[in-house]
Design an enzyme around this catalytic site. Structure first.
Site, PDB file in Angstrom:
ATOM      1  N   PHE A  34      35.812  14.734  46.410  1.00 26.26           N
ATOM      2  CA  PHE A  34      34.509  15.615  46.544  1.00 26.26           C
ATOM      3  C   PHE A  34      34.480  16.981  45.857  1.00 26.26           C
ATOM      4  CE2 PHE A  34      32.735  13.873  50.885  1.00 26.26           C
ATOM      5  CZ  PHE A  34      32.339  12.581  50.403  1.00 26.26           C
ATOM      6  N   ASP A 104      38.536   4.193  51.838  1.00 32.59           N
ATOM      7  CA  ASP A 104      38.491   3.276  50.805  1.00 32.59           C
ATOM      8  C   ASP A 104      39.527   2.110  51.354  1.00 32.59           C
ATOM      9  OD1 ASP A 104      41.038   4.270  50.556  1.00 32.59           O
ATOM     10  OD2 ASP A 104      40.231   5.623  48.853  1.00 32.59           O
ATOM     11  N   HIS A 119      37.236   8.854  59.693  1.00 33.00           N
ATOM     12  CA  HIS A 119      35.977   8.915  58.942  1.00 33.00           C
ATOM     13  C   HIS A 119      35.442   7.387  58.675  1.00 33.00           C
ATOM     14  CE1 HIS A 119      36.495  13.167  57.527  1.00 33.00           C
ATOM     15  NE2 HIS A 119      36.167  13.355  58.645  1.00 33.00           N
ATOM     16  N   CYS A 127      24.858  -4.178  61.386  1.00 32.93           N
ATOM     17  CA  CYS A 127      23.307  -4.194  61.372  1.00 32.93           C
ATOM     18  C   CYS A 127      22.630  -3.241  62.471  1.00 32.93           C
ATOM     19  CB  CYS A 127      22.983  -5.491  61.763  1.00 32.93           C
ATOM     20  SG  CYS A 127      20.960  -5.855  61.965  1.00 32.93           S
ATOM     21  N   ILE A 233      49.903  13.757  43.787  1.00 35.53           N
ATOM     22  CA  ILE A 233      50.830  13.003  44.832  1.00 35.53           C
ATOM     23  C   ILE A 233      51.616  11.777  44.154  1.00 35.53           C
ATOM     24  CG2 ILE A 233      50.613  11.691  47.079  1.00 35.53           C
ATOM     25  CD1 ILE A 233      47.706  13.185  47.312  1.00 35.53           C
TER      26      ILE A 233
HETATM   27  P1  CNA Z   1      37.985  17.012  48.916  1.00 39.24           P
HETATM   28  O1  CNA Z   1      37.522  18.133  49.826  1.00 39.24           O
HETATM   29  O2  CNA Z   1      37.397  16.659  47.625  1.00 39.24           O
HETATM   30  O3  CNA Z   1      39.599  17.451  48.564  1.00 39.24           O
HETATM   31  C1  CNA Z   1      40.589  16.692  47.883  1.00 39.24           C
HETATM   32  C2  CNA Z   1      41.667  17.547  47.349  1.00 39.24           C
HETATM   33  O4  CNA Z   1      42.567  16.813  47.076  1.00 39.24           O
HETATM   34  C3  CNA Z   1      41.354  18.997  46.718  1.00 39.24           C
HETATM   35  O5  CNA Z   1      41.771  20.054  47.253  1.00 39.24           O
HETATM   36  C4  CNA Z   1      42.113  18.437  45.233  1.00 39.24           C
HETATM   37  O6  CNA Z   1      42.850  19.670  44.769  1.00 39.24           O
HETATM   38  C5  CNA Z   1      43.237  17.423  45.842  1.00 39.24           C
HETATM   39  N1  CNA Z   1      43.538  16.558  44.703  1.00 39.24           N
HETATM   40  C6  CNA Z   1      42.790  15.651  43.965  1.00 39.24           C
HETATM   41  N2  CNA Z   1      43.517  14.705  43.314  1.00 39.24           N
HETATM   42  C7  CNA Z   1      45.142  14.980  43.827  1.00 39.24           C
HETATM   43  C8  CNA Z   1      45.987  14.357  43.452  1.00 39.24           C
HETATM   44  N3  CNA Z   1      46.048  13.215  42.634  1.00 39.24           N
HETATM   45  N4  CNA Z   1      47.324  14.790  43.937  1.00 39.24           N
HETATM   46  C9  CNA Z   1      47.254  15.948  44.815  1.00 39.24           C
HETATM   47  N5  CNA Z   1      45.931  16.382  45.233  1.00 39.24           N
HETATM   48  C10 CNA Z   1      44.880  16.212  44.738  1.00 39.24           C
HETATM   49  O7  CNA Z   1      38.104  16.117  49.895  1.00 39.24           O
HETATM   50  P2  CNA Z   1      38.741  15.908  51.513  1.00 39.24           P
HETATM   51  O8  CNA Z   1      39.412  14.645  51.535  1.00 39.24           O
HETATM   52  O9  CNA Z   1      39.513  17.196  51.899  1.00 39.24           O
HETATM   53  O10 CNA Z   1      37.413  16.092  52.231  1.00 39.24           O
HETATM   54  C11 CNA Z   1      37.011  14.747  53.249  1.00 39.24           C
HETATM   55  C12 CNA Z   1      35.963  14.156  52.800  1.00 39.24           C
HETATM   56  C13 CNA Z   1      35.939  13.510  51.459  1.00 39.24           C
HETATM   57  C14 CNA Z   1      36.189  12.911  53.795  1.00 39.24           C
HETATM   58  O11 CNA Z   1      34.956  12.773  54.465  1.00 39.24           O
HETATM   59  C15 CNA Z   1      36.204  11.599  52.856  1.00 39.24           C
HETATM   60  O12 CNA Z   1      35.590  10.376  53.467  1.00 39.24           O
HETATM   61  C16 CNA Z   1      35.494  11.918  51.747  1.00 39.24           C
HETATM   62  N6  CNA Z   1      35.934  11.250  50.459  1.00 39.24           N
HETATM   63  C17 CNA Z   1      36.583  10.138  50.498  1.00 39.24           C
HETATM   64  C18 CNA Z   1      37.063   9.193  49.395  1.00 39.24           C
HETATM   65  C19 CNA Z   1      37.579   8.044  49.441  1.00 39.24           C
HETATM   66  O13 CNA Z   1      37.914   7.307  50.620  1.00 39.24           O
HETATM   67  N7  CNA Z   1      38.788   7.737  48.378  1.00 39.24           N
HETATM   68  C20 CNA Z   1      36.675   9.851  48.237  1.00 39.24           C
HETATM   69  C21 CNA Z   1      35.645  10.919  48.074  1.00 39.24           C
HETATM   70  C22 CNA Z   1      35.380  11.620  49.259  1.00 39.24           C
END
Ligand code: CNA
Length: 244
Positions: A34, A104, A119, A127, A233
């Site tokens: 995000f 995911d 989440h 439905c 990661i």
């Molecule tokens: P966020 O706020 O977007 O934070 C993501 C964090 O991950 C950031 O601080 C980045 O610096 C860090 N980051 C990104 N890529 C890497 C990497 N490869 N290695 C290390 N660090 C990394 O997202 P949060 O998860 O904190 O926010 C919560 C929301 C995002 C939840 O409600 C999710 O459902 C939602 N979300 C989920 C997905 C998914 O399911 N893949 C995708 C996008 C958003």
């Protein structure tokens, strides 16, 4: 000592590991997060994505915007980070719980067995009219075309994701709290720690436990952590596991 070696030492000593993962866990699987510079919030606002009132008012708008993105998430594969986390369980026999904010399903695809989806999940749909639950896989063509998935009864399917304005899945959240309360090592992976209440989970750890944060950018808990690694990661975890 180098931080990866320190992490390996903590992993070696740990018996009970509680992880909180976020969208950063899956960026290396090609799913945008995000809040990173190329994250989803740069093109869409949160209301356009997961706001329950907006969904109820205009579900077709939700699927038009998100349908193709949904397809790419459903077809995504676990990356080296997911696989390493699963290996901690399967190869190194640690008790690993994963509380994930992700929707995911990639931890499960990688082989982690104790995954708490705080989440919800996008892999199933329910439905709104009759309550029937189906799997997303059967609706990929509908998603790809940005169409609205409909039930046999005529009702509209809603993804089993927790939208803004909805309650968190109680069981998953309670299981996550229990995992953090009993852990001897807490690991925060790929989350900006700004979405509550999920972001409060690491604070449930016992004061005797260790805290590790692996995240590309800074978080509000960095000062409390025993180790902070601002790196990917998918690179950090496999390197640490090589030292076990
Ligand atoms: P966020 O706020 O977007 O934070 C993501 C964090 O991950 C950031 O601080 C980045 O610096 C860090 N980051 C990104 N890529 C890497 C990497 N490869 N290695 C290390 N660090 C990394 O997202 P949060 O998860 O904190 O926010 C919560 C929301 C995002 C939840 O409600 C999710 O459902 C939602 N979300 C989920 C997905 C998914 O399911 N893949 C995708 C996008 C958003």
């Amino acid at each position: 000592m180098d931080k990866i070696k320190q992490l390996a030492e903590l992993l070696k000593d740990a018996k009970d590991i509680a992880c909180l993962t976020g969208a950063g866990m899956s960026t290396e699987s090609g799913i945008p997060d995000f809040r990173s510079p190329n994250g989803i919030y740069n093109t869409l606002s949160s209301e356009e994505i997961f706001d329950i009132n907006k969904f109820n008012r205009e579900p077709s708008g939700f699927f038009k915007i998100n349908g193709p993105l949904y397809c790419s998430i459903i077809e995504a594969k676990p990356n080296a980070g997911h696989l390493a986390l699963a290996e901690l369980e399967t190869k190194f026999h640690k008790n690993v719980s994963v509380a994930t904010q992700n929707i995911d399903g990639l931890h499960q695809k990688a082989g982690s067995t104790k995954v708490f989806e705080v989440h919800g999940t996008m892999h199933t749909l329910t439905c709104r009219k009759c309550g029937a639950q189906v799997v997303c896989n059967d609706y990929l063509a509908v998603f790809q075309n940005g169409e609205t998935p409909r039930c046999k009864c005529g009702g509209i399917f809603k993804p089993d994701v927790t939208f803004y304005g909805e309650n968190l899945p109680e069981q998953a959240f309670n299981d996550s709290i229990r995992a953090f309360r009993r852990c001897d090592l807490a690991i925060v992976l790929g989350t900006s720690l700004v979405v509550y209440p999920a972001a409060s989970l690491p604070s449930q750890r016992p004061y005797t436990s260790k805290l590790v944060i692996i995240n590309r950018s800074e978080t509000a808990m960095d000062d409390e952590a025993d180790i902070v690694i601002n790196d990917s990661i998918g690179e950090v975890l496999p390197k640490a596991l090589e030292l076990l």
